[in-house]
Design an enzyme around this catalytic site. Sequence first.
Site, mmCIF file in Angstrom:
data_model
loop_
_atom_site.group_PDB
_atom_site.id
_atom_site.type_symbol
_atom_site.label_atom_id
_atom_site.label_comp_id
_atom_site.label_asym_id
_atom_site.label_seq_id
_atom_site.Cartn_x
_atom_site.Cartn_y
_atom_site.Cartn_z
ATOM 1 C CD GLU A 69 16.549 15.114 56.458
ATOM 2 O OE1 GLU A 69 17.150 15.771 57.317
ATOM 3 O OE2 GLU A 69 15.387 14.710 56.565
ATOM 4 C CE LYS B 231 11.208 12.726 63.949
ATOM 5 N NZ LYS B 231 11.378 13.504 62.702
#
Length: 313
Positions: free
Chosen positions: A29, A163
């Site tokens: 990415e 996360k």
Amino acid sequence: MTTVTTFHLHYGSEVAEALRAGRPVVALESTIVSHGLPRPDNLRVAREIERAVRDAGAVPATIGMVGGRLVVGLDDAQLSRLATVDGVTKLSVRDLAVAAATGADGATTVAATSAVAAAAGITVFATGGLGGVHREAAQSFDESADLVTLARTPIAVVCAGVKSILDVGATLERLETLGVQVVGYRTRRFPGFFVTDGGFDLDWQVDSPEQAADVLTAREQHGVHPGGLIVANPLPVDEQLDRDLHDRTLADGLALLERDGVTGKAVTPYLLAHFHSTTEGASLAVNVRIILRNADLAARIAVAAATRRAASA
């Protein structure tokens, strides 16, 4: 680097040749370059990520948009542009057509990178962590487009879980509902990005890049699963963010969110900035370790998968 155009996608010449020859390619990415890491470290780390893929035997294909051109395999000048210029737009899948039509510079998210990589015929993608279901999503309906995209995109994503600022349990439940398979790499516990153990069990694990490649091969042979595969690769315990520091920083950050009334898309960058400042850069160092380890593992999986395809040809 020469760019090869095929329909709506533009390929770096090295990536185009690798795909034609059936060599292993790993998608990367570009949001980590333009939005995820501070300047000037972002460009250095982006080059290190590509080098980690090469060192493990695969060709890196960093995906991004430059002047409205959606490129699979940014060259160094294009990578530098996305790392250094202002006004680079963060692009999810829904944004790609509008950004292309308006000639934008854009960095692709996990969702957009997955979709573009699959369209380009790339089957393995390395990233840091997935987006997921946000805390209080029952009221806000705030959920990353990563999850729905992976439900319909045939790609293996190597990541360190999600996360801990997200609702990890709800994210795993949502992935199950969407039919996205999650396997732990040498673990039956789902990693929590900054920390090794995110607090939830997994049903399956793979113990080698070759075994992960076998899963990809089986999926292709069965032909009944259109979605993605998540390979959850935890940090070793001695490389994670100090657990007490992590828990304290997270609790303080969530309290600050409520105090400052931060909601929606602003939540993640707000909390990550809080982690960076409170841990005095320790969380950033962990972030870099994560993506380098994931790039290495993804490349090894891509090499094993390419070897299996060549053997069966």
